[in-house]
Enzyme design. Structure first.
Site, PDB file in Angstrom:
ATOM      1  N   GLU A  87       0.810  -1.209   0.000  1.00 48.45           N
ATOM      2  CA  GLU A  87       0.000   0.000   0.000  1.00 48.45           C
ATOM      3  C   GLU A  87       0.845   1.262   0.000  1.00 48.45           C
ATOM      4  OE1 GLU A  87      -3.786   0.014   2.136  1.00 48.45           O
ATOM      5  OE2 GLU A  87      -3.172  -1.905   2.976  1.00 48.45           O
ATOM      6  N   CYS A 100       3.528   8.392   0.782  1.00 46.99           N
ATOM      7  CA  CYS A 100       3.842   7.551   1.938  1.00 46.99           C
ATOM      8  C   CYS A 100       3.988   6.120   1.408  1.00 46.99           C
ATOM      9  CB  CYS A 100       2.683   7.664   2.937  1.00 46.99           C
ATOM     10  SG  CYS A 100       2.860   6.629   4.395  1.00 46.99           S
ATOM     11  N   CYS A 107       4.246  -6.188   9.162  1.00 48.98           N
ATOM     12  CA  CYS A 107       5.276  -5.655  10.032  1.00 48.98           C
ATOM     13  C   CYS A 107       5.411  -6.581  11.231  1.00 48.98           C
ATOM     14  CB  CYS A 107       4.894  -4.257  10.512  1.00 48.98           C
ATOM     15  SG  CYS A 107       6.222  -3.425  11.426  1.00 48.98           S
ATOM     16  N   CYS A 111       3.304  -3.167  17.210  1.00 49.56           N
ATOM     17  CA  CYS A 111       2.814  -2.048  18.031  1.00 49.56           C
ATOM     18  C   CYS A 111       1.311  -2.232  18.191  1.00 49.56           C
ATOM     19  CB  CYS A 111       3.141  -0.716  17.365  1.00 49.56           C
ATOM     20  SG  CYS A 111       4.920  -0.457  17.145  1.00 49.56           S
ATOM     21  N   CYS A 114      -1.383  -0.204  15.984  1.00 51.60           N
ATOM     22  CA  CYS A 114      -1.164  -0.085  14.542  1.00 51.60           C
ATOM     23  C   CYS A 114      -1.737  -1.290  13.813  1.00 51.60           C
ATOM     24  CB  CYS A 114       0.335   0.030  14.268  1.00 51.60           C
ATOM     25  SG  CYS A 114       0.755  -0.013  12.512  1.00 51.60           S
ATOM     26  N   SER A 215       9.360   7.131  16.094  1.00 51.31           N
ATOM     27  CA  SER A 215       8.009   6.975  16.647  1.00 51.31           C
ATOM     28  C   SER A 215       8.126   6.635  18.124  1.00 51.31           C
ATOM     29  CB  SER A 215       7.262   5.881  15.884  1.00 51.31           C
ATOM     30  OG  SER A 215       7.168   6.240  14.529  1.00 51.31           O
ATOM     31  N   LEU A 216       7.940   7.615  18.977  1.00 47.52           N
ATOM     32  CA  LEU A 216       8.176   7.438  20.415  1.00 47.52           C
ATOM     33  C   LEU A 216       6.917   6.959  21.151  1.00 47.52           C
ATOM     34  CD1 LEU A 216      11.077   7.935  21.070  1.00 47.52           C
ATOM     35  CD2 LEU A 216      10.484  10.154  22.020  1.00 47.52           C
ATOM     36  N   CYS A 334      -2.754   6.995   8.797  1.00 44.09           N
ATOM     37  CA  CYS A 334      -1.617   6.396   9.506  1.00 44.09           C
ATOM     38  C   CYS A 334      -2.070   5.212  10.326  1.00 44.09           C
ATOM     39  CB  CYS A 334      -0.984   7.394  10.456  1.00 44.09           C
ATOM     40  SG  CYS A 334      -0.423   8.877   9.663  1.00 44.09           S
TER      41      CYS A 334
HETATM   42  N1  SAH Z   1       7.558   1.409  11.407  1.00 43.17           N
HETATM   43  C1  SAH Z   1       7.799   2.797  11.181  1.00 43.17           C
HETATM   44  C2  SAH Z   1       7.067   3.366   9.982  1.00 43.17           C
HETATM   45  C3  SAH Z   1       5.636   2.941   9.736  1.00 43.17           C
HETATM   46  S1  SAH Z   1       4.400   3.569  10.829  1.00 43.17           S
HETATM   47  C4  SAH Z   1       7.476   3.597  12.435  1.00 43.17           C
HETATM   48  O1  SAH Z   1       6.965   3.006  13.380  1.00 43.17           O
HETATM   49  O2  SAH Z   1       7.776   4.773  12.488  1.00 43.17           O
HETATM   50  C5  SAH Z   1       4.302   5.285  10.425  1.00 43.17           C
HETATM   51  C6  SAH Z   1       3.762   6.145  11.552  1.00 43.17           C
HETATM   52  O3  SAH Z   1       2.368   5.895  11.781  1.00 43.17           O
HETATM   53  C7  SAH Z   1       4.455   5.873  12.867  1.00 43.17           C
HETATM   54  O4  SAH Z   1       4.780   7.078  13.499  1.00 43.17           O
HETATM   55  C8  SAH Z   1       3.393   5.120  13.623  1.00 43.17           C
HETATM   56  O5  SAH Z   1       3.593   5.189  14.992  1.00 43.17           O
HETATM   57  C9  SAH Z   1       2.129   5.806  13.173  1.00 43.17           C
HETATM   58  N2  SAH Z   1       0.920   5.030  13.471  1.00 43.17           N
HETATM   59  C10 SAH Z   1       0.799   3.691  13.495  1.00 43.17           C
HETATM   60  N3  SAH Z   1      -0.455   3.326  13.806  1.00 43.17           N
HETATM   61  C11 SAH Z   1      -1.146   4.474  13.985  1.00 43.17           C
HETATM   62  C12 SAH Z   1      -2.503   4.756  14.305  1.00 43.17           C
HETATM   63  N4  SAH Z   1      -3.385   3.774  14.490  1.00 43.17           N
HETATM   64  N5  SAH Z   1      -2.860   6.056  14.399  1.00 43.17           N
HETATM   65  C13 SAH Z   1      -1.981   7.049  14.191  1.00 43.17           C
HETATM   66  N6  SAH Z   1      -0.693   6.849  13.863  1.00 43.17           N
HETATM   67  C14 SAH Z   1      -0.272   5.564  13.776  1.00 43.17           C
END
Ligand code: SAH
Length: 347
Positions: A87, A100, A107, A111, A114, A215-216, A334
């Site tokens: 995607e 993007c 993945c 997390c 996500c 991504s903290l 996202c």
């Molecule tokens: N793995 C990488 C890049 C992919 S995720 C990372 O973690 O940075 C891209 C961004 O989307 C990250 O900042 C992630 O934390 C955010 N993200 C993931 N799930 C989300 C959600 N449900 N709502 C908002 N942001 C989200």
């Protein structure tokens, strides 16, 4: 012939066996300089070469092509021959057009909030599959620009499916092709990581000053480990230190990504700790309200609490902005990628 995007840009001659060498240069330009949607549009190539590429110009077919936000957001679901779903989301703004892209199918980082993480890991993407997402978007934009935005991809963010630094070798090669071959500026590219410290250190050694986003999502280890399992391997302090090292090596301000979740990481205490971390890192904070996903009860906070969180960050002297959310109604926002597809195939 398989897709010429799967070959290294330097090896196109081998695909065009028996053709004069300038044909490889011509094909190179069609792939990386002025991409087109179909091989038949490659005007200076002879018909038999265009026919040989035929339907295999792209390393995938376009299974879904959806648009939202008055045509300023577009989501593609590409399908590779082995069935992998890839995607990408294109977003038009007045002065930039941002794509993007995905670096993996699924993945492994898991997390909790996500959607991609909720459905697990399928496979790495090849460098050519990563780059082809950008070139496809460029070819598409030349034919149908978005209203009021540049008719080419000006910015690339590795924020689609996958953890780019867990697919280091291929992501590195995709950066090389985008920057050294296709001529994109490193400053227009952002690699986003959940905190793969070894990868951040390697990226700092590369020749390209790409932006790094970290991504903290939580400002202490206990909270972070609940959201981001990788935190048990690389602690918050290690991630912060690696990001600081990146900043020092590149002179590029790092950004902190923070998906704000109601009752989880939206307290005043988290805001204060986050502000302190950001100031220490001299980082910019991107706050985004959580996009709900099907396998989690997490919700975004109320508009009031979101505003309050940002007010505290700014009052503490941190540099923070709220990211607008795009493509929500087409599951392009996202963290939402791969939801519908997976649920549909696994009812
Ligand atoms: N793995 C990488 C890049 C992919 S995720 C990372 O973690 O940075 C891209 C961004 O989307 C990250 O900042 C992630 O934390 C955010 N993200 C993931 N799930 C989300 C959600 N449900 N709502 C908002 N942001 C989200």
């Amino acid at each position: 012939m398989t897709s010429p995007y799967l070959a290294a840009p330097e090896d196109l001659g081998a695909l065009l066996d028996g053709e004069p060498s300038y044909r490889a240069d011509q094909l190179h330009d069609w792939l990386y300089r002025t991409p087109v949607l179909r091989a038949e549009e490659m005007a200076n190539l002879p018909a038999h070469v265009r026919d040989a590429i035929g339907e295999n110009l792209w390393p995938f077919t376009v299974e879904v092509d959806q648009s939202a936000d008055d045509g300023t957001t577009r989501k593609w679901l590409f399908r590779a021959p082995d069935g992998a779903g890839i995607e990408a989301v294109l977003m038009g703004y007045p002065k930039r057009t941002t794509l993007c892209i995905s670096s993996q199918v699924g993945c492994a980082m898991a997390c909790t909030f996500c959607a991609t993480g909720q459905f697990g890991f399928e496979r790495h993407l090849e460098a050519g599959e990563i780059v082809a997402q950008v070139m496809y978007a460029n070819a598409f934009l030349r034919a149908s620009p978005m209203p009021g935005s540049p008719p080419r991809v000006t910015n690339v963010v590795y924020m689609g499916m996958g953890e780019p630094l867990a697919n280091y070798k291929r992501v590195r090669e995709s950066l090389r092709r985008l920057i050294d071959v296709a001529g994109m500026s490193a400053r227009s590219i952002t690699v986003s990581t959940v905190g793969v410290v070894s990868g951040i250190r390697r990226l700092a050694e590369e020749p390209w000053p790409v932006y790094l986003a970290v991504s903290l999502h939580a400002a202490d280890d206990e909270t972070r480990s609940r959201l981001v399992p990788l935190n048990d391997r690389y602690s918050l302090d290690q991630v912060i230190e690696a990001a600081q090292g990146y900043f020092e090596a590149k002179g590029r301000r790092v950004s902190i990504e923070w998906a704000l979740i109601d009752g989880v990481n939206d307290s005043e205490d988290q805001a204060r700790k986050l502000a302190a971390i950001a100031k220490r890192m001299r980082a910019h904070i991107n706050v985004i309200a959580l996009n709900p996903t099907p396998l989690s009860d997490d919700r975004p906070p109320s508009a009031y609490r979101i505003r309050r969180f940002l007010e505290i960050l700014n009052a503490e002297g941190a540099n923070a902005t709220l990211r607008e959310t795009r493509g929500q109604e087409i599951d392009a926002a996202c963290g939402q990628l791969r939801v519908r597809e997976s649920l549909a195939s696994d009812p």
